[in-house]
Design an enzyme around this catalytic site. Structure first.
Site, PDB file in Angstrom:
ATOM      1  N   ASP A  48       0.952  -1.184  -0.206  1.00 18.75           N
ATOM      2  CA  ASP A  48       0.017   0.104  -0.009  1.00 18.75           C
ATOM      3  C   ASP A  48       1.052   1.285   0.028  1.00 18.75           C
ATOM      4  O   ASP A  48       2.188   1.026   0.335  1.00 18.75           O
ATOM      5  CB  ASP A  48      -0.795  -0.006   1.233  1.00 18.75           C
ATOM      6  N   ASP A  50      -0.067   4.936   1.001  1.00 23.46           N
ATOM      7  CA  ASP A  50      -0.426   6.050   1.918  1.00 23.46           C
ATOM      8  C   ASP A  50      -0.170   5.261   3.399  1.00 23.46           C
ATOM      9  O   ASP A  50      -1.235   4.298   3.870  1.00 23.46           O
ATOM     10  CB  ASP A  50      -1.803   6.557   1.952  1.00 23.46           C
ATOM     11  N   TRP A  54      -9.344  15.840   5.346  1.00 24.24           N
ATOM     12  CA  TRP A  54     -10.898  15.219   5.707  1.00 24.24           C
ATOM     13  C   TRP A  54     -11.472  16.205   7.012  1.00 24.24           C
ATOM     14  O   TRP A  54     -12.792  16.341   7.064  1.00 24.24           O
ATOM     15  CB  TRP A  54     -10.983  13.554   5.900  1.00 24.24           C
ATOM     16  N   LYS A  82      -9.180   4.992   6.432  1.00 25.35           N
ATOM     17  CA  LYS A  82      -7.806   4.625   5.549  1.00 25.35           C
ATOM     18  C   LYS A  82      -8.168   3.294   4.730  1.00 25.35           C
ATOM     19  O   LYS A  82      -8.964   2.360   4.974  1.00 25.35           O
ATOM     20  CB  LYS A  82      -6.747   4.171   6.640  1.00 25.35           C
ATOM     21  N   ARG A 124     -12.088   7.797  -2.268  1.00 27.48           N
ATOM     22  CA  ARG A 124     -12.452   9.297  -1.903  1.00 27.48           C
ATOM     23  C   ARG A 124     -14.066   9.405  -1.807  1.00 27.48           C
ATOM     24  O   ARG A 124     -14.384   9.915  -0.581  1.00 27.48           O
ATOM     25  CB  ARG A 124     -12.043  10.111  -3.059  1.00 27.48           C
ATOM     26  N   SER A 135      -2.685   0.928  -3.913  1.00 28.91           N
ATOM     27  CA  SER A 135      -3.146   2.151  -3.649  1.00 28.91           C
ATOM     28  C   SER A 135      -4.666   2.407  -4.305  1.00 28.91           C
ATOM     29  O   SER A 135      -4.524   2.577  -5.463  1.00 28.91           O
ATOM     30  CB  SER A 135      -2.260   3.315  -3.462  1.00 28.91           C
ATOM     31  N   LYS A 153      -6.249   7.956  -6.332  1.00 30.94           N
ATOM     32  CA  LYS A 153      -6.061   8.512  -7.584  1.00 30.94           C
ATOM     33  C   LYS A 153      -4.989   9.322  -7.640  1.00 30.94           C
ATOM     34  O   LYS A 153      -4.688   9.741  -8.900  1.00 30.94           O
ATOM     35  CB  LYS A 153      -7.345   8.949  -8.101  1.00 30.94           C
ATOM     36  N   ASN A 154      -4.378   9.669  -6.507  1.00 32.90           N
ATOM     37  CA  ASN A 154      -3.114  10.564  -6.656  1.00 32.90           C
ATOM     38  C   ASN A 154      -1.910   9.914  -6.467  1.00 32.90           C
ATOM     39  O   ASN A 154      -0.794  10.317  -6.259  1.00 32.90           O
ATOM     40  CB  ASN A 154      -3.161  11.622  -5.385  1.00 32.90           C
TER      41      ASN A 154
HETATM   42  C1  G6P Z   1      -5.707   5.574   0.235  1.00 28.29           C
HETATM   43  C2  G6P Z   1      -6.180   6.348   1.686  1.00 28.29           C
HETATM   44  C3  G6P Z   1      -7.515   7.066   1.662  1.00 28.29           C
HETATM   45  C4  G6P Z   1      -7.872   7.849   0.661  1.00 28.29           C
HETATM   46  C5  G6P Z   1      -7.710   6.923  -0.761  1.00 28.29           C
HETATM   47  C6  G6P Z   1      -8.297   7.785  -1.804  1.00 28.29           C
HETATM   48  O1  G6P Z   1      -6.417   4.563   0.522  1.00 28.29           O
HETATM   49  O2  G6P Z   1      -5.736   5.418   2.682  1.00 28.29           O
HETATM   50  O3  G6P Z   1      -7.503   7.561   3.083  1.00 28.29           O
HETATM   51  O4  G6P Z   1      -9.144   8.299   0.731  1.00 28.29           O
HETATM   52  O5  G6P Z   1      -6.528   6.425  -0.722  1.00 28.29           O
HETATM   53  O6  G6P Z   1      -7.398   8.885  -2.138  1.00 28.29           O
HETATM   54  P1  G6P Z   1      -7.468   9.876  -2.902  1.00 28.29           P
HETATM   55  O7  G6P Z   1      -6.125  10.447  -3.339  1.00 28.29           O
HETATM   56  O8  G6P Z   1      -7.750   9.377  -4.591  1.00 28.29           O
HETATM   57  O9  G6P Z   1      -8.529  10.854  -2.706  1.00 28.29           O
HETATM   58 MG    MG Z   2      -2.896   3.188   3.599  1.00 23.98          MG
END
Ligand code: G6P
Ligand code: MG
Length: 218
Positions: free
Chosen positions: A12, A14, A28, A48, A52, A117, A120-121
């Site tokens: 993973d 993040d 958030w 987590k 999104r 992961s 999308k970032n």
């Molecule tokens: C990861 C994080 C989440 C987040 C998700 C979507 O899984 O743990 O906290 O909401 O990514 O991230 P994004 O960058 O697409 O909003």
């Molecule tokens: Mg994580």
């Protein structure tokens, strides 16, 4: 319980390789506060690993009012803009302790590396951290149907790597992620606290404790 040789490690991002979980939390929390919704670290644990829009739904469920689809889109975009501001200046120095060493250990042992992961970032963060080339495969979250805890993302990563899930370790800091790994039939290595990640096969505090052994897959 059989010991099986591990052929791939799927990480993973993040909260495992980078401290972006904290940036998601800050973004958030600010958004929740603008809606008059209480938001703390305990509630954040449920978000987590959750994508999104699903995260936003969980937050707004605590509000007494209803939101239209358009309003939700606006709020999700606001959160994402804030998150992108917070992560824009990240550098390789923002890799979590042990992350680079763990990636290098996996690759020098001749195993495959994957990234799973739902963010999308993720591609942007990998570029900032300069670790895109450390992975044999990065799952594109935009192509997924399900968010964690569904196993789709880890199964997709294993499929792209050409490795049977039972020969993969999944590495996760989230409850949803550990459930996803277990549902995919992989060994679940938790990063964080064993009190939180109760379904993990093994929990270590951070990747400085990562040791590449043959793990037992239940
Ligand atoms: C990861 C994080 C989440 C987040 C998700 C979507 O899984 O743990 O906290 O909401 O990514 O991230 P994004 O960058 O697409 O909003
Ligand atoms: Mg994580």
């Amino acid at each position: 319980m059989n010991k099986q040789a591990i052929e791939a490690v799927i990480f993973d991002l993040d909260g495992v390789l980078a401290d972006t979980a904290h940036f998601h939390f800050l973004a958030w929390r600010e958004l929740a506060q603008t809606q008059g919704i209480d938001f703390d670290e305990t509630f954040n644990e449920c978000l987590k690993g959750v994508d999104r829009m699903a995260s936003l739904e969980l937050i707004l469920r605590q509000s007494s009012r209803n939101y239209t689809h358009e309003e939700k889109q606006v709020l999700a975009n606001k959160k994402n803009q804030h998150y992108q501001q917070l992560t824009a200046t990240m550098t390789p120095a923002d890799l979590l302790p042990g992350a680079r060493e763990a990636l290098e250990a996996v690759r020098s042992a001749g195993l495959k590396t994957g990234l799973a992961s739902v963010s999308k970032n993720a591609f942007f963060i990998l570029e900032r951290l300069e670790i895109r080339d450390c992975f044999d495969d990065v799952v594109d979250a935009a192509l997924l149907t399900h968010t964690k805890p569904h196993p789709e993302i880890f199964l997709t990563a294993a499929n792209h790597l050409g490795i049977d899930p039972s020969a993969c370790i999944g590495v996760e800091d989230s409850l949803a992620g550990i459930t996803s790994i277990k549902a995919a039939g992989m060994f679940a290595l938790g990063i964080g606290s064993a009190n939180v990640l109760t379904d993990a096969d093994l929990v270590i505090p951070d990747l400085r404790h990562f040791l590449l052994n043959d793990y037992a897959v239940n």
